[in-house]
Each structure stands twice: as structure tokens, then as C-alpha cells.
Enzyme design. Structure first.
Site, short mmCIF file in Angstrom:
data_model
loop_
_atom_site.label_atom_id
_atom_site.label_comp_id
_atom_site.label_asym_id
_atom_site.label_seq_id
_atom_site.Cartn_x
_atom_site.Cartn_y
_atom_site.Cartn_z
N HIS A 67 68.50 123.34 65.25
CA HIS A 67 68.91 122.86 64.10
C HIS A 67 68.38 124.15 62.86
CE1 HIS A 67 69.11 119.29 65.35
NE2 HIS A 67 68.22 119.47 66.14
N LYS B 114 61.62 131.65 100.75
CA LYS B 114 60.30 132.86 99.94
C LYS B 114 60.97 132.98 99.00
CE LYS B 114 57.21 136.52 101.18
NZ LYS B 114 56.49 135.97 102.19
N THR C 146 58.13 133.85 106.24
CA THR C 146 59.26 133.71 105.25
C THR C 146 58.95 134.99 105.17
OG1 THR C 146 56.55 133.51 104.47
CG2 THR C 146 57.77 131.31 103.85
N ARG D 277 77.12 123.66 57.65
CA ARG D 277 76.13 123.99 58.01
C ARG D 277 76.66 125.05 59.16
NH1 ARG D 277 75.14 118.50 62.77
NH2 ARG D 277 77.10 119.37 64.12
N GLN E 237 78.24 117.35 70.44
CA GLN E 237 79.65 116.77 71.01
C GLN E 237 80.77 117.72 71.77
OE1 GLN E 237 77.46 115.70 69.41
NE2 GLN E 237 75.72 114.26 70.02
O1 LIG Z 1 76.70 117.54 66.98
C1 LIG Z 1 75.36 116.95 66.71
N1 LIG Z 1 75.24 115.86 66.94
C2 LIG Z 1 74.62 114.77 67.44
O2 LIG Z 1 73.65 113.98 68.18
C3 LIG Z 1 73.83 114.83 65.87
N2 LIG Z 1 72.08 114.14 66.21
C4 LIG Z 1 72.22 115.08 64.85
O3 LIG Z 1 70.69 114.77 63.57
N3 LIG Z 1 72.50 116.28 64.80
C5 LIG Z 1 73.90 116.57 65.50
N4 LIG Z 1 74.95 117.53 65.71
#
Ligand SMILES: O=c1[nH]c(=O)c2[nH]c(=O)[nH]c2[nH]1
Length: 306
Positions: free
Chosen positions: A264, A13, A61, A180, A236
Site C-alpha cells: 500500500h 544438500k 550429502t 491510486r 485480483q
Molecule cells: O485491489 C485490491 N483488492 C483488494 O482485495 C483490496 N482490499 C483493499 O483493502 N484494497 C484492495 N485492493
């Protein structure tokens, strides 16, 4: 075997909504309320019900749903979501001979205690945003897997983020930048190392506390110190540092998976060369999540079982 075919099946369930209140006196911290959205899925030997009209092995269930409320009632002491999921999983796999495995998934609606006049209220709550979840798999043998996570945790910083030195070829339009906005909505899942019900910690270990701890470490690593922050050269790298900090700080977590979409904030430049209307100076942005970058990774200890 089902008439020379192989059948794999499960039933259960979903969206079983249950709320439990524990009424402590105000002097002991006040009431506690949880609201959980529970899904139970059992692997059960009920082949005759698939290939004939014999339902005698089916745990309905509806009964599975009822059990959620019975077990909530029986939890007279405060339990974490993870403990409640284990209680349910053990119940189904031990009570019914035909049930070999149970998966219990719970998502919590975050009712946070309100503060009035600077004091935590004894019985007043407001709903928060990010959500704590768990997925527990229990087998009849008592072996288990416990994953917990956080969803919808939106974080943003207005500076101390850049992205430069990436692949340059005919497809690249993005300039290098050291300034940014970075914004994301973190989804994290982590695994606890307990592999059998006999290994489950008793108090003082508390899954709910560990959830709060992980959230704090993710937050602190993302932002850095309150006054100066910390520079992020990429989502990353920040993701990796966040995952690494969780494994470093908490030996009782064996792996952590992070998904961090790059939401973004695009610089706004409007007008033409001759008649500029808005010239971007790190001030006006167009926020968008469509499209967005998708960045995810799992970090585990060497030898940990995934
Ligand atoms: O931190 C980022 N990693 C990316 O892999 C990536 N690719 C992107 O266009 N901007 C960013 N910024």
C-alpha cells in the site's frame, strides 16, 4: 517398515553454490556466466541407517554436493537451470538403485550483461534484482515435473488503478477510488507439461528464453501500453489477466500460480480540520508493506494435472 512404524525420509544438500562460465568469443556474443544456488533432496531406501548403525546404503550429502560440481564441469555446452536440474535428478535416480526420486531446486543470482557505450559487454556483468528459480522432481521411472518461477519482481504504477464497489458494512473505512498507486512484488510459478524425460524438448526450445518471455508478458499485461497504460479495477483482476495471458501465449505452460501482495501507498493527510498541514492531492504517500494485502491465484488449463 521400521520396527512396526512407518518411516518416510529424504536427505540431500542445500545451499550448494556453483557458478559456471562458458567462454564464447566476443564475436559469438561473449562469455556466459550463471550463478546457481542448488538444493538436492533424494528419496533413498536407507532404512538401516535410521534404525541401526549401518550406513552402507547412504549416498553421503557430501557426495551429493560434489556431484553438483562434477555435472557443472561436464556441461561443456550452455544449459538452462531446468536442464541442469533434470541432469542432476536423472543422475541420482539412475546411478543408485536405492534412490527412487530426486528433487532439485535451483535459484539463480541474476548476473546481467552490462552495456558499455551502447554495446553489450563481452565479459562484464552486474547483478539484477528479480530471480529465476526452478524445482524439478525426477522419479526412477523417468517421470518428472518441472516448475519454474520468478521471485522478487517489484512492479508499481502511479495511476490507472482503482478499487471500488467492495463490501460495505460496519467494518469498512476505505472509500471507493479510481485513482491510486498500485505496487506489488510478484511471485510466479508455472508448470511445464513434460511428464517424462522422453518428452523433453531438444533445442530450439529453451527454458531460459521462456522465462524471459513470461516475464515480458507479465510486465506488459500489468502496465498496458507505454503511453496510456491500462486501467486496473483490482489487483485480483490484473492478476487474472496476467495469468491468462501467460497461458494464452505459451501452450507449453500448463498452469501458472501468481502471488501479488498489495503493497500500500497510503495517502498522507496531516494536521487537523482547523490547521491542515498536508492535504492529500494524489501527490504525497506513505509507502508501507506492513500490513499488506495478500492476493494469489492459480490458473490452469482444463484437464491439466496439478
Ligand atoms: O485491489 C485490491 N483488492 C483488494 O482485495 C483490496 N482490499 C483493499 O483493502 N484494497 C484492495 N485492493
Amino acid at each position: 517398515m521400521a520396527e512396526n512404524f512407518q518411516l518416510q525420509s529424504r536427505h540431500g544438500k542445500s545451499r550448494v553454490r556453483v557458478s559456471r562460465v562458458w567462454r564464447r568469443p566476443a564475436a559469438a556474443g561473449g562469455h556466459i556466466i550463471v550463478e546457481w544456488n542448488v538444493a538436492v533432496s533424494i528419496v533413498s531406501d536407507c532404512l538401516p541407517s535410521y534404525i541401526s548403525s549401518d550406513n552402507s546404503a547412504i549416498v553421503a550429502t557430501d557426495s551429493i554436493k560434489n556431484t553438483v560440481y562434477v555435472k557443472a564441469k561436464e556441461c561443456t555446452e550452455v544449459v538452462s537451470m531446468e536442464e541442469f536440474a533434470v541432469i542432476l535428478g536423472r543422475h541420482f535416480t539412475s546411478l543408485y538403485p536405492q534412490v527412487s526420486e530426486a528433487t532439485v531446486t535451483i535459484v539463480e543470482r541474476p548476473w546481467d550483461r552490462v552495456t558499455v557505450d551502447g554495446k553489450p559487454h563481452s565479459h562484464g556483468f552486474k547483478v539484477g534484482v528479480e530471480k529465476h528459480s526452478t524445482e524439478v522432481i525426477v522419479k526412477k521411472s523417468g517421470s518428472l515435473l518441472i516448475n519454474s518461477g520468478i521471485q522478487g519482481y517489484s512492479l508499481l504504477k502511479t495511476t490507472q488503478s482503482g478499487f471500488e464497489g467492495f463490501v460495505t458494512d460496519r467494518y469498512r473505512l476505505l472509500p471507493d477510488t479510481r485513482e491510486r498507486i498500485v505496487a506489488t512484488e510478484v511471485t510466479a510459478w508455472w508448470r511445464y507439461p513434460f511428464e517424462h524425460v522422453s518428452q523433453l524438448p531438444s533445442k530450439p526450445f529453451c527454458f531460459t528464453q521462456r522465462y524471459q518471455d513470461v516475464k515480458r508478458v507479465l510486465t506488459e499485461t500489468f502496465f498496458g501500453p507505454a503511453d496510456v497504460g491500462v486501467y486496473s479495477p483490482s489487483v485480483q483482476n490484473t492478476l487474472y489477466l496476467m495469468a491468462k495471458e501467460v497461458l494464452t501465449r505459451f501452450p507449453d505452460i500448463s498452469s501458472v500460480q501468481l502471488r501479488m501482495p498489495n503493497l500500500h501507498f497510503l495517502p498522507v493527510n496531516l494536521g487537523s480540520k482547523e490547521t491542515p498541514l498536508v492535504k492529500f492531492a494524489d501527490d504525497v504517500y506513505l509507502p508501507t508493506d506492513e500490513p499488506h494485502g495478500t492476493i494469489e491465484a492459480t490458473l490452469s488449463r482444463p484437464m491439466s494435472k496439478l
